[in-house]
Design a protein around this motif. Structure first.
Motif, PDB file in Angstrom:
ATOM      1  N   ARG A  33      -8.732  -4.704   2.092  1.00  0.00           N
ATOM      2  CA  ARG A  33      -7.851  -5.440   1.185  1.00  0.00           C
ATOM      3  C   ARG A  33      -6.411  -5.075   1.510  1.00  0.00           C
ATOM      4  O   ARG A  33      -6.067  -3.906   1.612  1.00  0.00           O
ATOM      5  N   ARG A  35      -2.799  -5.124   0.041  1.00  0.00           N
ATOM      6  CA  ARG A  35      -2.130  -5.212  -1.252  1.00  0.00           C
ATOM      7  C   ARG A  35      -0.707  -4.721  -1.049  1.00  0.00           C
ATOM      8  O   ARG A  35      -0.505  -3.582  -0.640  1.00  0.00           O
ATOM      9  N   ASP A  36       0.271  -5.602  -1.337  1.00  0.00           N
ATOM     10  CA  ASP A  36       1.663  -5.316  -0.995  1.00  0.00           C
ATOM     11  C   ASP A  36       1.690  -5.052   0.510  1.00  0.00           C
ATOM     12  O   ASP A  36       1.339  -5.907   1.277  1.00  0.00           O
ATOM     13  N   ASN A  37       2.070  -3.889   0.938  1.00  0.00           N
ATOM     14  CA  ASN A  37       2.029  -3.556   2.366  1.00  0.00           C
ATOM     15  C   ASN A  37       1.001  -2.484   2.673  1.00  0.00           C
ATOM     16  O   ASN A  37       1.053  -1.857   3.725  1.00  0.00           O
ATOM     17  N   ASP A  38       0.063  -2.267   1.755  1.00  0.00           N
ATOM     18  CA  ASP A  38      -0.959  -1.249   1.932  1.00  0.00           C
ATOM     19  C   ASP A  38      -2.302  -1.893   2.267  1.00  0.00           C
ATOM     20  O   ASP A  38      -2.712  -2.857   1.622  1.00  0.00           O
TER      21      ASP A  38
END
Length: 56
Positions: A33, A35-38
């Motif tokens: 996944r 998510r944002d830049n993670d």
């Protein structure tokens, strides 16, 4: 699948199959996944296939 993920799956053109309870038809599973830049990733310890990163 969490209710919030269903619309995302549909936007990505993925089919969603729901069941009334737990089952093991998927076999060994990998998931990732963004998510944002993670990037979060998880795998079944017995997984022996490949994974794909899907992002809306």
């Amino acid at each position: 699948m969490a209710a919030a993920q269903v619309p995302v799956a549909h936007r990505l053109g993925l089919e969603v199959a729901e069941t009334s309870g737990p089952h093991d038809e998927a076999g060994h599973v990998q998931t990732a996944r963004l998510r944002d830049n993670d990037l979060d990733a998880a795998t079944d310890p017995g997984a022996d296939g490949t994974a794909a990163v899907l992002a809306p």
